[in-house]
Design an enzyme around this catalytic site. Structure first.
Site, mmCIF file in Angstrom:
data_model
loop_
_atom_site.group_PDB
_atom_site.id
_atom_site.type_symbol
_atom_site.label_atom_id
_atom_site.label_comp_id
_atom_site.label_asym_id
_atom_site.label_seq_id
_atom_site.Cartn_x
_atom_site.Cartn_y
_atom_site.Cartn_z
ATOM 1 N N ARG A 137 42.834 42.848 67.237
ATOM 2 C CA ARG A 137 42.131 41.650 67.720
ATOM 3 C C ARG A 137 42.752 41.142 69.033
ATOM 4 N NH1 ARG A 137 38.856 38.486 63.424
ATOM 5 N NH2 ARG A 137 38.272 40.197 62.070
ATOM 6 N N ARG A 180 46.748 31.769 60.853
ATOM 7 C CA ARG A 180 45.569 31.755 59.967
ATOM 8 C C ARG A 180 45.815 32.626 58.746
ATOM 9 N NH1 ARG A 180 39.790 33.303 62.456
ATOM 10 N NH2 ARG A 180 40.595 35.418 62.190
ATOM 11 N N ARG A 201 36.801 37.460 53.293
ATOM 12 C CA ARG A 201 38.130 36.867 53.115
ATOM 13 C C ARG A 201 38.065 35.954 51.898
ATOM 14 N NH1 ARG A 201 37.956 35.011 59.270
ATOM 15 N NH2 ARG A 201 38.600 36.974 60.242
HETATM 16 N N1 ATP Z 1 43.034 23.442 69.120
HETATM 17 C C1 ATP Z 1 43.687 24.030 68.133
HETATM 18 N N2 ATP Z 1 45.018 23.882 68.018
HETATM 19 C C2 ATP Z 1 45.718 24.498 67.034
HETATM 20 N N3 ATP Z 1 45.151 25.294 66.085
HETATM 21 C C3 ATP Z 1 43.819 25.484 66.172
HETATM 22 C C4 ATP Z 1 43.027 24.878 67.167
HETATM 23 N N4 ATP Z 1 41.743 25.266 66.977
HETATM 24 C C5 ATP Z 1 41.751 26.070 65.897
HETATM 25 N N5 ATP Z 1 42.975 26.199 65.408
HETATM 26 C C6 ATP Z 1 43.402 27.028 64.260
HETATM 27 O O1 ATP Z 1 43.409 28.385 64.734
HETATM 28 C C7 ATP Z 1 43.014 29.269 63.694
HETATM 29 C C8 ATP Z 1 41.861 30.125 64.186
HETATM 30 O O2 ATP Z 1 40.711 29.287 64.320
HETATM 31 P P1 ATP Z 1 39.277 29.807 63.946
HETATM 32 O O3 ATP Z 1 39.309 30.544 62.661
HETATM 33 O O4 ATP Z 1 38.352 28.666 64.080
HETATM 34 O O5 ATP Z 1 39.088 30.843 65.133
HETATM 35 P P2 ATP Z 1 37.812 31.745 65.521
HETATM 36 O O6 ATP Z 1 37.709 31.720 66.981
HETATM 37 O O7 ATP Z 1 36.629 31.296 64.757
HETATM 38 O O8 ATP Z 1 38.268 33.163 65.022
HETATM 39 P P3 ATP Z 1 37.389 34.469 64.639
HETATM 40 O O9 ATP Z 1 36.664 34.879 65.841
HETATM 41 O O10 ATP Z 1 38.397 35.459 64.201
HETATM 42 O O11 ATP Z 1 36.468 34.085 63.520
HETATM 43 C C9 ATP Z 1 42.679 28.419 62.495
HETATM 44 O O12 ATP Z 1 43.770 28.443 61.596
HETATM 45 C C10 ATP Z 1 42.477 27.024 63.079
HETATM 46 O O13 ATP Z 1 42.800 26.012 62.158
HETATM 47 N N1 LIG Z 2 28.159 40.470 68.160
HETATM 48 C C1 LIG Z 2 28.418 39.730 67.071
HETATM 49 N N2 LIG Z 2 29.665 39.256 66.874
HETATM 50 C C2 LIG Z 2 29.873 38.502 65.785
HETATM 51 C C3 LIG Z 2 28.861 38.180 64.875
HETATM 52 N N3 LIG Z 2 29.378 37.423 63.895
HETATM 53 C C4 LIG Z 2 30.659 37.234 64.192
HETATM 54 N N4 LIG Z 2 30.967 37.890 65.336
HETATM 55 C C5 LIG Z 2 32.262 37.937 66.026
HETATM 56 O O1 LIG Z 2 33.119 38.808 65.356
HETATM 57 C C6 LIG Z 2 34.455 38.426 65.611
HETATM 58 C C7 LIG Z 2 35.260 38.482 64.363
HETATM 59 O O2 LIG Z 2 34.824 37.601 63.405
HETATM 60 P P1 LIG Z 2 35.637 37.434 62.029
HETATM 61 O O3 LIG Z 2 34.819 36.499 61.196
HETATM 62 O O4 LIG Z 2 35.781 38.780 61.435
HETATM 63 O O5 LIG Z 2 36.966 36.834 62.410
HETATM 64 C C8 LIG Z 2 34.382 37.013 66.229
HETATM 65 O O6 LIG Z 2 34.650 37.138 67.609
HETATM 66 C C9 LIG Z 2 32.983 36.601 66.021
HETATM 67 O O7 LIG Z 2 32.515 35.780 67.068
HETATM 68 C C10 LIG Z 2 27.552 38.711 65.127
HETATM 69 O O8 LIG Z 2 26.584 38.492 64.397
HETATM 70 N N5 LIG Z 2 27.394 39.464 66.225
#
Ligand code: ATP
Ligand SMILES: Nc1nc2c(ncn2[C@@H]2O[C@H](COP(=O)(O)O)[C@@H](O)[C@H]2O)c(=O)[nH]1
Length: 383
Positions: free
Chosen positions: A272, A261, A168
């Site tokens: 997703r 996001r 991204r």
């Molecule tokens: N408690 C909250 N309240 C509102 N917005 C939130 C909160 N926590 C996270 N966010 C927002 O939600 C969005 C998704 O969060 P984040 O990217 O951390 O999710 P993730 O679980 O890591 O997703 P992925 O698995 O796709 O990587 C972001 O824009 C973040 O700023």
């Molecule tokens: N099994 C694994 N899942 C992973 C790993 N790294 C990230 N993730 C999961 O993928 C989704 C999507 O991530 P995104 O960055 O494309 O939004 C998210 O649920 C991550 O937790 C891995 O090494 N192994």
């Protein structure tokens, strides 16, 4: 991969020679010749002499080898592995195991159809358990992890996963992910380099052993952000970890966050969200997650995360004070071995500095091993 026997016979190899450039260890019909190279940039090399046929084999060597040094000493731990102590490097980096007949080596040997040996670095103490954080896409895992790493930069380290998905905007290769090709990751998975991998939202994601171990090597607690399939695989592996599932306050809020996001296309968001339902269903799978956290108000959720990680009363590893001494460059050689205890002697005159020059290395509680680190080493000064 047989080679003609060179001029010298293994009997002439100096065991525990003064400069320890070369050691020969006998295991059954084989002699493992472990040599430091003349080239200061090259690591230790391994050759195996089959004593029955008098032929030499250069094995396939798996795992990251020790740093190049000028000398080492070696001793057989059991018929599965050889302990190697490198000289001239900090004690923490000097303890290595060369696995020659462990289950991992046997399995890899079968897969590759060659003679295999594998390096595993020895780690003093058990280290703190890694933290696996799972939950549906968009729930806020990355946001919570970023807060933790910002507040405790020296305590936690992120396991940088590999993925076949495209980066991204603002994502940096090697920092957020190791962005890779499908054929490359599949090859590395088949080489046993991954702790876990899964097909997630149409791409391959995986945690390499090195991603976790390099964090642990820095003395930090490793955080893994992986999906539920990955969490299951880690649960089934030999890595002991704490498993946390992060839930959204509602499905509608999850969808809102994912859309806000702005990193996915509509089609990807739909995929997703479909996967999110399945992941939420599995959050209560018996024995999978140790803790469930609801990420409604971000600050409140973050405080709960800190509480369950006991960050207020975190205690250090009991070996730490001695390990700190071990950060000095060391020159230890193996003096003697009994069942699971190895006596190491410092070649520098530590006695003059008022400290001991003998260390007892206790191997009775070893865990892990190739393809990861060998943990559970205990060291104590001998008074
Ligand atoms: N408690 C909250 N309240 C509102 N917005 C939130 C909160 N926590 C996270 N966010 C927002 O939600 C969005 C998704 O969060 P984040 O990217 O951390 O999710 P993730 O679980 O890591 O997703 P992925 O698995 O796709 O990587 C972001 O824009 C973040 O700023
Ligand atoms: N099994 C694994 N899942 C992973 C790993 N790294 C990230 N993730 C999961 O993928 C989704 C999507 O991530 P995104 O960055 O494309 O939004 C998210 O649920 C991550 O937790 C891995 O090494 N192994």
């Amino acid at each position: 991969m047989g080679e003609e026997a060179p001029e010298f016979r293994v009997e002439s190899v100096a065991l525990e020679s003064k400069d320890c450039l070369q050691n020969a260890i006998d295991i059954g019909d084989k002699t493992y010749v472990i040599s430091n190279s003349d080239d200061p940039k090259s690591s230790i090399t391994i050759k195996i002499l089959d004593k029955l046929t008098q032929t030499w084999v250069v094995p396939t060597v798996l795992g990251a080898p020790p740093n190049p040094t000028s000398s080492h000493s070696a001793v057989l731990v059991n018929n599965e592995k050889i302990l190697i102590i490198e000289k001239g490097v900090p004690l923490n980096d000097s303890i290595w195991f060369l696995e020659v007949d462990t289950p991992f080596v046997k399995q890899q040997s079968k897969i590759k159809g060659t003679v295999v040996v594998a390096w595993s670095k020895g780690v003093i103490g058990e280290g703190q358990k890694p933290i696996v954080i799972s939950g549906p896409s968009g729930v806020g895992k990355g946001t919570l992890i970023a807060k933790l790493m910002k507040e405790y930069p020296s305590k936690f380290g992120f396991s940088v996963s590999h993925t076949t998905r495209a980066p991204r905007e603002k994502e940096i290769d090697g920092v957020h992910y190791h962005f890779t090709e499908r054929s490359k990751i599949e090859e590395e998975i088949s080489e046993g380099k991954f702790l876990e991998f899964a097909h997630v939202h149409g791409n391959v994601y995986g945690t390499s052993i090195e991603a976790v171990e390099s964090v642990t090597d820095e003395g930090k607690r490793c955080i893994l952000d992986i999906d539920v399939q990955g969490a299951r695989s880690v649960r089934a592996s030999s890595l002991e970890a704490i498993f946390i599932f992060v839930c959204p306050p509602s499905f509608e809020e999850l969808e809102k966050r994912l859309r806000a996001r702005g990193t996915e296309t509509e089609e990807q968001i739909q995929k997703r969200l479909r996967n999110a339902r399945a992941e939420l269903d599995q959050s209560n799978s018996p024995g999978l997650f140790d803790h469930l956290l609801v990420n409604d108000d971000l600050e409140a959720c973050y405080e709960n995360l800190k509480k369950l990680l006991s960050l207020d009363d975190d205690h250090e590893d009991s070996n730490d004070s001695f390990i700190k001494d071990g950060k000095e460059t060391a020159c230890y050689s193996i003096l003697s071995k009994t069942n699971s205890e190895i006596l190491l002697q410092s070649e520098t005159n530590e006695a003059e500095k008022g400290t001991t020059n003998l260390i007892l290395l206790d191997l009775s509680s070893l865990s892990g091993g190739a393809p990861g680190r060998t943990r559970g080493l205990k060291i104590s000064p001998v008074n």
